[in-house]
Scaffold this motif. Structure first.
Motif, PDB file in Angstrom:
ATOM      1  N   VAL A 173       0.374  -1.511  -0.014  1.00  0.00           N
ATOM      2  CA  VAL A 173      -0.145   0.066   0.038  1.00  0.00           C
ATOM      3  C   VAL A 173       0.682   1.285   0.102  1.00  0.00           C
ATOM      4  CG1 VAL A 173      -1.007   0.963   0.714  1.00  0.00           C
ATOM      5  CG2 VAL A 173      -2.406  -1.504   0.596  1.00  0.00           C
ATOM      6  N   LEU A 174       2.537   1.048   0.321  1.00  0.00           N
ATOM      7  CA  LEU A 174       2.699   2.072   0.849  1.00  0.00           C
ATOM      8  C   LEU A 174       3.591   2.776  -0.245  1.00  0.00           C
ATOM      9  CD1 LEU A 174       4.355   4.626   2.859  1.00  0.00           C
ATOM     10  CD2 LEU A 174       5.977   3.069   3.198  1.00  0.00           C
ATOM     11  N   THR A 175       3.921   1.552  -1.447  1.00  0.00           N
ATOM     12  CA  THR A 175       4.238   1.400  -2.788  1.00  0.00           C
ATOM     13  C   THR A 175       3.173   2.018  -3.422  1.00  0.00           C
ATOM     14  OG1 THR A 175       6.014  -0.072  -2.196  1.00  0.00           O
ATOM     15  CG2 THR A 175       5.454   0.889  -4.000  1.00  0.00           C
ATOM     16  N   LEU A 176       1.872   2.030  -2.899  1.00  0.00           N
ATOM     17  CA  LEU A 176       1.030   2.376  -4.399  1.00  0.00           C
ATOM     18  C   LEU A 176       0.634   4.011  -4.005  1.00  0.00           C
ATOM     19  CD1 LEU A 176      -1.469   1.592  -6.239  1.00  0.00           C
ATOM     20  CD2 LEU A 176      -2.576   1.433  -3.821  1.00  0.00           C
ATOM     21  N   LEU A 177       1.158   4.225  -2.655  1.00  0.00           N
ATOM     22  CA  LEU A 177       1.061   5.984  -2.426  1.00  0.00           C
ATOM     23  C   LEU A 177       2.041   6.261  -3.721  1.00  0.00           C
ATOM     24  CD1 LEU A 177      -0.196   5.100   1.340  1.00  0.00           C
ATOM     25  CD2 LEU A 177      -1.419   6.623  -1.161  1.00  0.00           C
ATOM     26  N   PHE A 178       3.313   5.652  -3.177  1.00  0.00           N
ATOM     27  CA  PHE A 178       4.112   6.773  -4.085  1.00  0.00           C
ATOM     28  C   PHE A 178       3.886   6.114  -5.524  1.00  0.00           C
ATOM     29  CE2 PHE A 178       6.994   6.180   0.239  1.00  0.00           C
ATOM     30  CZ  PHE A 178       6.827   7.087   0.485  1.00  0.00           C
ATOM     31  N   ALA A 179       3.227   5.297  -5.824  1.00  0.00           N
ATOM     32  CA  ALA A 179       3.194   5.645  -7.638  1.00  0.00           C
ATOM     33  C   ALA A 179       1.911   5.893  -7.569  1.00  0.00           C
ATOM     34  CB  ALA A 179       2.922   4.248  -8.459  1.00  0.00           C
ATOM     35  N   MET A 180       1.320   6.513  -7.049  1.00  0.00           N
ATOM     36  CA  MET A 180      -0.270   7.412  -6.967  1.00  0.00           C
ATOM     37  C   MET A 180       0.789   8.685  -6.674  1.00  0.00           C
ATOM     38  SD  MET A 180      -2.439   5.829  -8.054  1.00  0.00           S
ATOM     39  CE  MET A 180      -2.234   4.255  -8.356  1.00  0.00           C
ATOM     40  N   ALA A 181       1.333   9.213  -5.805  1.00  0.00           N
ATOM     41  CA  ALA A 181       1.743  10.708  -5.787  1.00  0.00           C
ATOM     42  C   ALA A 181       2.568  10.572  -6.575  1.00  0.00           C
ATOM     43  CB  ALA A 181       2.922  10.385  -4.950  1.00  0.00           C
ATOM     44  N   PHE A 182       3.862   9.069  -7.778  1.00  0.00           N
ATOM     45  CA  PHE A 182       4.100   9.982  -9.343  1.00  0.00           C
ATOM     46  C   PHE A 182       3.538   9.891 -10.147  1.00  0.00           C
ATOM     47  CE2 PHE A 182       6.231   7.658 -12.877  1.00  0.00           C
ATOM     48  CZ  PHE A 182       7.735   8.152 -13.012  1.00  0.00           C
ATOM     49  N   GLY A 183       2.219   9.534 -10.138  1.00  0.00           N
ATOM     50  CA  GLY A 183       1.742   9.502 -11.346  1.00  0.00           C
ATOM     51  C   GLY A 183       0.765  10.888 -11.350  1.00  0.00           C
ATOM     52  N   VAL A 184       0.383  11.213 -10.658  1.00  0.00           N
ATOM     53  CA  VAL A 184      -0.241  12.590 -10.243  1.00  0.00           C
ATOM     54  C   VAL A 184       0.707  13.708 -10.635  1.00  0.00           C
ATOM     55  CG1 VAL A 184      -1.163  14.340  -8.939  1.00  0.00           C
ATOM     56  CG2 VAL A 184      -2.316  11.917  -8.621  1.00  0.00           C
ATOM     57  N   LEU A 185       2.062  13.724 -10.256  1.00  0.00           N
ATOM     58  CA  LEU A 185       3.098  14.667 -10.348  1.00  0.00           C
ATOM     59  C   LEU A 185       3.576  14.630 -11.942  1.00  0.00           C
ATOM     60  CD1 LEU A 185       5.100  14.677  -6.541  1.00  0.00           C
ATOM     61  CD2 LEU A 185       2.838  16.364  -8.061  1.00  0.00           C
ATOM     62  N   LYS A 186       3.528  13.308 -11.997  1.00  0.00           N
ATOM     63  CA  LYS A 186       4.645  13.521 -13.585  1.00  0.00           C
ATOM     64  C   LYS A 186       3.726  13.535 -14.491  1.00  0.00           C
ATOM     65  CE  LYS A 186       8.512  12.831 -11.711  1.00  0.00           C
ATOM     66  NZ  LYS A 186       9.562  13.790 -12.332  1.00  0.00           N
TER      67      LYS A 186
END
Length: 120
Positions: A57-70
């Motif tokens: 879940v923590l990695t999923l949150l980082f992936a979502m933040a990555f997706g929103v930013l990039k």
């Protein structure tokens, strides 16, 4: 390869394996005690399942933040609620089952953490 397309592939791969591992860990955790796999019946095995779900879940949150930013904001949002769960339930869970899926996805989730760090 175009830079934005590369970032999209990184997001899709990291988000999918993270969501799939988290959903599998949750499904294993919710099973009744008599239906749980042998390793999850012990206290240490259950803690390992919970910790792998939390890391996913923590990695999923980082992936979502990555997706929103990039990427555009609607891509991660639609993947979070539609694409990733559908692919997990329709394809991965039926092909592998929850236990095999968790064991296959966890090394990929760890690699996803490094990929997100590298491409961030």
């Amino acid at each position: 390869m175009d830079e934005e397309l590369k970032l999209l592939y990184v997001f899709l791969a990291t988000g999918l394996v993270s969501m799939s591992a988290a959903l599998s860990a949750g499904a294993i955790n919710k099973l009744p005690d008599e239906d749980k796999p042998e390793f999850a019946k012990s206290r240490n095995g259950l803690v390992a399942v919970i910790m792998s779900g939390n890391y996913s879940v923590l990695t999923l949150l980082f992936a979502m933040a990555f997706g929103v930013l990039k990427l555009d904001w609607w891509i991660p949002l639609s993947c979070l609620f539609i694409s990733f769960p559908v692919i997990h339930v329709v394809l991965l869970q039926r092909l592998l089952g929850d236990v095999k899926n968790l064991f296959i996805m966890m090394p990929l989730v760890v690699a996803s953490g490094f990929a997100l760090y590298y491409y961030w």
